[in-house]
Every structure is written in C-alpha cells, then in structure tokens.
Write an enzyme that holds these catalytic residues in place. Structure first.
Site, PDB file in Angstrom:
ATOM      1  CG  PHE A 139     -15.188  10.066 126.917  1.00  0.00           C
ATOM      2  CD1 PHE A 139     -16.416  10.006 127.395  1.00  0.00           C
ATOM      3  CD2 PHE A 139     -15.446  10.542 125.102  1.00  0.00           C
ATOM      4  CE1 PHE A 139     -17.707   9.192 126.438  1.00  0.00           C
ATOM      5  CE2 PHE A 139     -17.067   9.728 124.586  1.00  0.00           C
ATOM      6  CZ  PHE A 139     -17.569   9.152 125.445  1.00  0.00           C
ATOM      7  CG  ASP A 224      -9.041  10.523 121.980  1.00  0.00           C
ATOM      8  OD1 ASP A 224     -10.353  10.831 121.081  1.00  0.00           O
ATOM      9  OD2 ASP A 224     -10.303   9.414 122.883  1.00  0.00           O
ATOM     10  CE  LYS A 253     -17.346  13.479 119.617  1.00  0.00           C
ATOM     11  NZ  LYS A 253     -16.690  13.175 120.718  1.00  0.00           N
TER      12      LYS A 253
END
Ligand SMILES: *Cc1c(COP(=O)(O)O)cnc(C)c1O
Length: 408
Positions: A139, A224, A253
């Site tokens: 993702f 990532d 995040k």
C-alpha cells in the site's frame, strides 16, 4: 440522549460516500482514551491509523502548535521558514539522508519519491530506464500513481488508464524479484513491514538481497516508511533494525503526531534531480506542521521511549496469545514494535470487521488490515493499564462473536 447538531446521519447527507464511519462520533481525546458525543469513553488501540504516536493532546505538542500559531502559520515555498529548516536538520542528522522534500501526506511523499526515481534515472541513464517494481499487497497511497504502484488491484479498478511501466511481484520472494528486475528498472519500492497488507514484516535476508539486486541494476531502493516510521517499530525508522539502507525513504503518518505532514528523504546526489521548478506543493514545509513534527521527533527519538515500545509490544503480544489460548481465535500474531496484527483462524477469515464492530460496541477502537487481520497501532506511550483494560474489552468482544455463532 441529547440531540446533537451533527451526527452520523449528517455524514450521509454532506460527505462523499467513500468512507463508512460508525455512529460513534468522538469529540475529545486525552492520551489513549477518547470520549464521544454522548460522553462514552473509548480506549484507543487505533491511534488514528498509526498517526497519534504520542496519544491525543500531548501537552508538548499542544504547546508547540500554540507557540507557532502565535508566530506564523503559512508562507508557501516562495519563502523558507525556521521550523522547516530545523525539522530538516533533525531528520537528516538522524538518518542516512542529506536532504528532505516536505509535503502533506504519505501519498504525496511517495508520489515525490516515484517521480524522483524516474527523473534521476532519466537524467543519468535516459528515458528507457523508467520501470518501477513493487510488491503484491503493498500500500503506497491513493493518488493515481500511488495506487498504480500499490499492489492491490481493487484500488485501481475503475480509475484506468493508470501510469505504465510498473510491475508487481510477491513480497519476501527474492527469486520473483530477480526474474523481473532489469537495467530498465529505475526503482524497487517496499514497505519494511507491509501494514495495510496484513502486518507482514520483511525477512531481513530478503531485504538485504533486494538491496543487492538494486545495486546490480543501478536501481534506487525506496522504503515506504509512512506507517513504520517515527518510532513505530521500536527504532526511529525501521530500516535501522533491518540493517538495509534505502536510497529514498518516505515518512508521514506519525511524523506530525496528528498534524498532516509528509516527507521524502534522500541523499544529496539523488535529490539534485529535483532541480528548481521540477516539483512542488503549496503547503509543503508549512511552519505549523513543521513546528509540531519537530516536537514529535524531540520526544520520540529517545532511547527510553523506544525501549518502552518493545516492552509494550511484548505485553500486547502476550495478552493476545492468552486470549487466543482461551478462545482459539488467532492463527498467527505478527508484530513489529507497536504495529501489531492478529490474523484470525481460517474459519473466521473474511470477518475481521465483525470483531472490530463488537470491540467498538464495548468501547475499544481497533483497526483491521484486510479481511483477516485485526490491527493495532496505538500511541507509543499508551499506559500499560490501558493496554490491559483494552485487551479485556477485546476478549469480551471476541467471546461475544464466537458465542453468537455457537447459538446460531
Ligand atoms: C497510510 C500509508 C500511505 C498513505 O498515506 P496517506 O497519508 O494516507 O496518503 C502510504 N504508504 C503506507 C505504507 C501507508 O501505511
């Protein structure tokens, strides 16, 4: 029950229906607890999807935000500002990177990383070297480029045509990567732990072999770390524990602890391909966001706090194992620091959402990672008593789901 001016019904009227939140509407948070419109208390194991690393309303983050709010909110990149420079100094001092590009989300950080990988290859090797290899179930965000690189076809369907020159291979399978990588590959992109894909850590040997293949083919390695970064796995960034250094790293995040901010980190030599005018975003490096992120790093990048992450991980895993010993509900418990996934037994595959709803009814907020895995990404400083109390609620929730089936 009091009538509120807005509620879940308002959502259906005025919000685009791409989300489906529950009726519970939180209005206030403190540490790892939340209170909803009706004053009900909830324990927060979700942490805003790995964002609220220091819980809700951490006093030092509130102070950093208020201080900066009294000075300067926004300039745009027509000017630079003090918080952005100080934050970049901190990130580069603590990582392999020399330079930082700031943006506002994980998807934007990845978008910048993928564009940079193509531009760098274009500058140094010509247009033929443009292929990106990523992993199944990965993702990387929801922009058109990032859903294309992501390894879940359902996020691309209906949005075609998508960008070309991207291929996917199974994660933790080095032979699969070896069979597709070539001198046309400009980058390999991976999460050190697949988060949305089910909380699946990379095998360290696999990660080392990926690095070697990238070097052989002069391809950049992009990590990532949008979900794994900023203390989540027990080190500031997960690559430190894997012992494999990427060429580009993306982080978002947890970086702002709840304030939207993202960043792409890389070495100077690679960064130079994003020359003046080649890429940008209006809000990137916004003083408010950077002031908060600086405070987040000051607190999280601390030996004791990071040791606490490992200790709390052990407590989470032990309590989940205890629950599974009594209810035979989990097939496997996987974790990297406080990124925790409990995969349901095959019998319950496809029904993670049912457990999530039962937990919520009892005042516990959880996440799922796909249809088979219960996921927890709590605050890194969640008190042990909140962990125990939340786990007791989780056990009640699991028992209730199992019970219903028993009686049916
Ligand atoms: C959440 C996430 C993203 C996307 O971040 P957004 O801020 O939602 O755009 C990208 N990569 C990983 C690994 C993530 O977990």
């Amino acid at each position: 029950m009091t009538q509120h001016s807005v509620s879940r019904a308002t959502f259906d009227e005025v919000i685009v229906p791409n989300y489906n939140p529950p009726a519970t509407l939180p209005v206030r948070g403190e540490g790892s607890r939340l209170w909803d419109q009706d004053g009900r208390e909830h324990i927060d194991f979700a942490g805003g999807i790995a964002v609220n690393v220091l819980g809700h309303r951490h006093p030092r983050l509130v102070e950093a935000l208020k201080d900066q709010a009294d000075k300067l909110w926004h300039l745009s990149n027509a000017f630079t500002n003090e918080p952005v420079l100080e934050l970049a100094q901190k990130l580069t001092a603590r990582t392999f990177a020399d330079q930082v590009f700031f943006c506002n989300s994980g998807a934007e950080a990845n978008e910048a990383a993928f564009k940079l990988a193509r531009k760098y290859a274009h500058d140094h090797h010509g247009a033929g070297k443009h292929e990106i290899i990523a992993f199944n179930q990965a993702f990387h965000g929801r922009t058109l480029f990032t859903v294309s690189v992501g390894g879940q076809a359902k996020y691309r369907e209906g949005f075609e045509p998508v960008p070309a020159g991207i291929s996917h291979v199974p994660y933790n399978d080095i032979e699969a990567l070896r069979s597709v990588i070539s001198d046309r590959t400009c980058a390999v992109v991976m999460e050190p732990v697949q988060g949305e894909g089910g909380v699946v850590p990379a095998d360290p040997e696999f990660a080392r072999a990926v690095r070697e293949l990238c070097d052989e083919h002069q391809a950049l390695l992009i990590f990532d770390e949008v979900q794994t970064g900023v203390g989540r796995t027990g080190s500031l960034y997960a690559y430190e524990q894997l012992g494999v250094t990427p060429d580009i790293l993306t982080t978002a995040k947890a970086l702002g602890g709840g304030f939207p901010i993202g960043a792409m980190l890389t070495r100077r030599e690679i960064a130079s391909s994003l020359n003046v005018g080649s890429h940008g975003t209006t809000y990137g490096g916004n003083p408010l966001g950077c002031a908060v992120a600086k405070a987040v790093l000051d607190i999280v990048d601390d030996v004791e706090l990071l040791e606490g992450v490992k200790r709390k991980q052990a407590l989470f895993v032990k309590l989940l194992e205890d629950i599974s010993a009594r209810h035979h509900c989990f097939r496997e418990i996987r974790s990297a620091g406080l990124l925790i996934g409990a995969e349901l037994t095959e019998h319950w595959h496809g029904q993670a959402a049912k457990f999530l709803a039962a937990a919520r009814e009892r005042g516990l907020m959880l996440l799922v990672a796909g249809p088979n895995v219960l996921r927890m990404t709590p605050s890194l400083i969640i008190p042990d008593e909140d962990i125990r109390e939340g786990m007791a609620l989780l056990e009640e929730a699991i028992a209730s789901v199992l019970e219903v089936e028993h009686c049916a």
